[in-house]
Design an enzyme around this catalytic site. Structure first.
Site, PDB file in Angstrom:
ATOM      1  N   SER A   1       0.910  -1.326   0.022  1.00 23.84           N
ATOM      2  CA  SER A   1       0.052  -0.109   0.127  1.00 23.84           C
ATOM      3  C   SER A   1       0.854   1.171   0.071  1.00 23.84           C
ATOM      4  O   SER A   1       1.691   1.336   1.004  1.00 23.84           O
ATOM      5  CB  SER A   1      -0.839  -0.068   1.384  1.00 23.84           C
ATOM      6  OG  SER A   1      -1.501   1.212   1.228  1.00 23.84           O
TER       7      SER A   1
ATOM      8  N   LYS B   1      -2.917   4.978  -2.771  1.00 24.48           N
ATOM      9  CA  LYS B   1      -4.079   6.000  -2.217  1.00 24.48           C
ATOM     10  C   LYS B   1      -4.281   7.159  -3.302  1.00 24.48           C
ATOM     11  O   LYS B   1      -3.366   7.515  -3.767  1.00 24.48           O
ATOM     12  CB  LYS B   1      -3.398   6.595  -0.987  1.00 24.48           C
ATOM     13  CG  LYS B   1      -3.071   5.406   0.114  1.00 24.48           C
ATOM     14  CD  LYS B   1      -4.270   4.920   0.678  1.00 24.48           C
ATOM     15  CE  LYS B   1      -4.181   3.934   1.777  1.00 24.48           C
ATOM     16  NZ  LYS B   1      -5.095   3.513   2.525  1.00 24.48           N
TER      17      LYS B   1
ATOM     18  N   ASP C   1      -7.078   3.009  -3.244  1.00 26.33           N
ATOM     19  CA  ASP C   1      -8.056   2.940  -2.080  1.00 26.33           C
ATOM     20  C   ASP C   1      -8.232   4.597  -1.725  1.00 26.33           C
ATOM     21  O   ASP C   1      -7.179   5.475  -1.413  1.00 26.33           O
ATOM     22  CB  ASP C   1      -6.990   2.473  -0.709  1.00 26.33           C
ATOM     23  CG  ASP C   1      -7.609   2.454   0.604  1.00 26.33           C
ATOM     24  OD1 ASP C   1      -8.644   2.877   0.554  1.00 26.33           O
ATOM     25  OD2 ASP C   1      -6.931   1.951   1.302  1.00 26.33           O
TER      26      ASP C   1
ATOM     27  N   LYS D   1      -9.352  -6.491   7.887  1.00 26.67           N
ATOM     28  CA  LYS D   1      -8.170  -6.348   9.245  1.00 26.67           C
ATOM     29  C   LYS D   1      -8.909  -6.719  10.353  1.00 26.67           C
ATOM     30  O   LYS D   1      -9.951  -6.443  10.673  1.00 26.67           O
ATOM     31  CB  LYS D   1      -8.262  -4.676   9.074  1.00 26.67           C
ATOM     32  CG  LYS D   1      -7.484  -4.196   7.735  1.00 26.67           C
ATOM     33  CD  LYS D   1      -7.645  -2.474   8.096  1.00 26.67           C
ATOM     34  CE  LYS D   1      -6.980  -1.879   6.922  1.00 26.67           C
ATOM     35  NZ  LYS D   1      -7.235  -0.324   6.460  1.00 26.67           N
TER      36      LYS D   1
ATOM     37  N   ASP E   1     -13.491  -1.785   2.881  1.00 27.53           N
ATOM     38  CA  ASP E   1     -12.550  -1.962   4.096  1.00 27.53           C
ATOM     39  C   ASP E   1     -13.499  -1.369   5.017  1.00 27.53           C
ATOM     40  O   ASP E   1     -13.942  -2.069   6.089  1.00 27.53           O
ATOM     41  CB  ASP E   1     -11.337  -1.079   3.712  1.00 27.53           C
ATOM     42  CG  ASP E   1     -10.456  -0.641   4.904  1.00 27.53           C
ATOM     43  OD1 ASP E   1     -10.720  -1.104   6.116  1.00 27.53           O
ATOM     44  OD2 ASP E   1      -9.043  -0.495   4.640  1.00 27.53           O
TER      45      ASP E   1
ATOM     46  N   LYS F   1      -1.095  -1.085  -4.626  1.00 32.04           N
ATOM     47  CA  LYS F   1      -2.219  -0.303  -4.221  1.00 32.04           C
ATOM     48  C   LYS F   1      -1.664   0.935  -3.810  1.00 32.04           C
ATOM     49  O   LYS F   1      -0.709   1.409  -3.157  1.00 32.04           O
ATOM     50  CB  LYS F   1      -3.049  -1.022  -3.108  1.00 32.04           C
ATOM     51  CG  LYS F   1      -3.815  -0.002  -2.016  1.00 32.04           C
ATOM     52  CD  LYS F   1      -4.504  -0.698  -1.209  1.00 32.04           C
ATOM     53  CE  LYS F   1      -4.651   0.060   0.125  1.00 32.04           C
ATOM     54  NZ  LYS F   1      -5.427  -0.653   1.371  1.00 32.04           N
TER      55      LYS F   1
ATOM     56  N   GLY G   1      -3.801  -3.915   6.401  1.00 30.47           N
ATOM     57  CA  GLY G   1      -2.852  -3.455   7.495  1.00 30.47           C
ATOM     58  C   GLY G   1      -3.158  -2.217   8.051  1.00 30.47           C
ATOM     59  O   GLY G   1      -3.870  -1.386   7.443  1.00 30.47           O
TER      60      GLY G   1
ATOM     61  N   GLU H   1     -10.889   0.538  -3.564  1.00 30.82           N
ATOM     62  CA  GLU H   1     -11.127   0.198  -2.174  1.00 30.82           C
ATOM     63  C   GLU H   1     -11.890   1.332  -1.675  1.00 30.82           C
ATOM     64  O   GLU H   1     -11.491   2.572  -1.597  1.00 30.82           O
ATOM     65  CB  GLU H   1      -9.929  -0.245  -1.503  1.00 30.82           C
ATOM     66  CG  GLU H   1      -9.778  -0.429  -0.043  1.00 30.82           C
ATOM     67  CD  GLU H   1      -8.476  -0.711   0.535  1.00 30.82           C
ATOM     68  OE1 GLU H   1      -7.766  -1.236  -0.363  1.00 30.82           O
ATOM     69  OE2 GLU H   1      -8.301  -0.879   1.763  1.00 30.82           O
TER      70      GLU H   1
HETATM   71  O1  OSB Z   1      -7.043   1.869   4.501  1.00 28.52           O
HETATM   72  O2  OSB Z   1      -5.750   0.274   4.139  1.00 28.52           O
HETATM   73  C1  OSB Z   1      -6.145   1.393   4.615  1.00 28.52           C
HETATM   74  C2  OSB Z   1      -3.237   2.329   6.778  1.00 28.52           C
HETATM   75  C3  OSB Z   1      -3.857   3.010   7.695  1.00 28.52           C
HETATM   76  C4  OSB Z   1      -5.157   3.309   7.931  1.00 28.52           C
HETATM   77  C5  OSB Z   1      -5.893   2.620   6.818  1.00 28.52           C
HETATM   78  C6  OSB Z   1      -5.253   2.038   5.565  1.00 28.52           C
HETATM   79  C7  OSB Z   1      -3.991   1.890   5.906  1.00 28.52           C
HETATM   80  C8  OSB Z   1      -3.100   1.387   4.732  1.00 28.52           C
HETATM   81  C9  OSB Z   1      -1.688   0.850   5.127  1.00 28.52           C
HETATM   82  O3  OSB Z   1      -3.400   1.236   3.496  1.00 28.52           O
HETATM   83  C10 OSB Z   1      -1.539  -0.745   4.915  1.00 28.52           C
HETATM   84  C11 OSB Z   1      -0.300  -1.206   5.645  1.00 28.52           C
HETATM   85  O4  OSB Z   1       0.683  -1.234   4.886  1.00 28.52           O
HETATM   86  O5  OSB Z   1      -0.487  -1.673   6.977  1.00 28.52           O
HETATM   87 MG    MG Z   2      -8.265   0.767   3.032  1.00 30.66          MG
END
Ligand code: OSB
Ligand code: MG
Length: 375
Positions: A140, A167, A192, A266, A242, A165, A294, A217
């Site tokens: 991510s 953001k 995402d 998660k 999510d 992925k 994560g 996402e």
């Molecule tokens: O939306 O998946 C998410 C991190 C913090 C809060 C939300 C998200 C995320 C990540 C990071 O996308 C995923 C990771 O590498 O732990």
């Molecule tokens: Mg997410």
């Protein structure tokens, strides 16, 4: 401590409030995180020591929970429910009158998984069962300027990650996705939005259909299912949820109304591993897909995610990068390594993490004994 004395033993639940600087600031549509602060929990009794991590952060931006609400719920409610070491499912039943607060519940639920597995000398992965032996790993990537993002994607592709992925946020989706797709026409790619859009933005989101994304996402509201179903009907890109999937019944409802075909599981968001495993099975039974997300966890929380991600029902690569991506030094002495985009879960017992107590203490601002008792 931990020895049986006259038929009883001392048990102790402690927490470390830690602060670790992230190697890379992580930017989502709701803000930039430069450090990870939160709580590591430790349960010791009868010579067994178990650990877990709460995935809350300083601010209630990803969900309404934050570090302060989690500590409150755990201290004032949940800690008194584990004095006889219930199994995780029994614990969830016991705390079911507490509405929400899944991240707080998850920290204790996972502590109990680790505790029981360590006590019995079995690995968490074998206790979960139905494993494939490894987790498929994606990455991510937070928002930065476009050249910086392209360079991060490039390194990630070279490192062997199985899915990228990125953001996105309102107004930035086109430039980010077009640039990444241009440079990497074949890479499995997803985006995402972390709830940044509303249904009225469906035309904007529809313009992403041409980029052959694995999924979008969480485009819409954190507690929404209905508008996601309406949006799904207008897009060819699959929707992954999510924030909106807070337990297995929400997962059922999401599939019932066509709000998504993919779920980012998660454990922290769904009160732990018990619900996570149920959600993975629902995705499979409904012909959908799932993967393990994560929350920038330390090695302690990461180990739970990797064990879950190694289950057969989890069919897509997750956001479970190896520890070294997040921290210069982690609180465990046996960080994960990735080989060909795969991570093998620890052999146990429990999550198999070996906690570096000295280093954990050095990054701990406050250590609390939440409860100690004769067990
Ligand atoms: O939306 O998946 C998410 C991190 C913090 C809060 C939300 C998200 C995320 C990540 C990071 O996308 C995923 C990771 O590498 O732990
Ligand atoms: Mg997410």
């Amino acid at each position: 401590m931990g020895e049986a004395i006259h038929g009883t033993m001392r048990a102790e639940l402690t927490c470390h409030r830690f602060r670790l600087t992230l190697l890379n600031p992580f930017t989502t549509s709701f803000g930039t995180q430069t450090e990870r602060t939160g709580y590591i929990f430790r349960l010791s009794a009868g010579g067994v020591t178990a650990y877990s991590e709460c995935v809350t952060s300083e601010e209630p931006f990803y969900s309404y929970e934050d570090n302060y609400t989690a500590l409150h719920i755990i201290t004032d409610y949940l800690s008194s429910m584990i004095t006889d070491f219930p199994d995780p499912a029994a614990f969830l039943e016991r705390c079911s009158m507490i509405k929400g607060h899944n991240m707080a519940k998850a920290a204790i639920e996972m502590l109990l998984w680790d505790f029981h597995c360590r006590r019995e000398g079995v690995s968490l992965s074998s206790r979960l069962g139905r494993g494939r032996g490894y987790a498929n790993v994606g990455v991510s990537i937070g928002m930065e300027d476009i050249p910086a993002m392209i360079s991060k994607v490039s390194s990630a592709v070279d490192a062997g990650y199985r899915r990228i992925k990125v953001k996105i946020k309102r107004g930035m989706e086109q430039s980010i996705v077009a640039a990444v797709r241009d440079s990497f026409p074949e890479v499995p790619l997803s985006v995402d939005a972390n709830t940044d859009y509303r249904l009225k933005d469906s035309e904007t989101l529809g313009k992403l259909d041409r980029y052959n994304l694995e999924y979008i996402e969480q485009p819409l509201g954190h507690d929404d299912l209905l508008d996601h179903a309406k949006l799904a009907a207008q897009l060819s890109t699959p929707i992954c949820l999510d924030e909106s999937i807070t337990d297995s019944s929400r997962a059922e409802q999401a599939f019932d109304i066509g709000a998504c075909t993919v779920i980012n599981i998660k454990p922290g968001r769904v009160a732990g591993l018990t619900e996570s495993v149920l959600i993975a099975r629902i995705c499979r039974e409904r012909g959908g897909h799932c993967w393990v997300g994560g929350m920038l966890e330390t090695g302690i929380g990461r180990a739970f995610n990797i064990s879950l991600a190694g289950m057969e029902d989890v069919d897509y690569p997750g956001d479970t990068s190896p520890n070294g991506r997040y921290f210069a030094r982690d609180v465990v002495t046996n960080p994960f390594t990735m080989d060909s985009g795969r991570i093998v879960p620890n052999a146990g017992p429990g999550t198999g993490t070996v906690v570096d107590e000295d280093f954990l203490s050095s990054v701990t601002g406050q250590k609390l004994t939440i409860r100690d008792w004769d067990a």
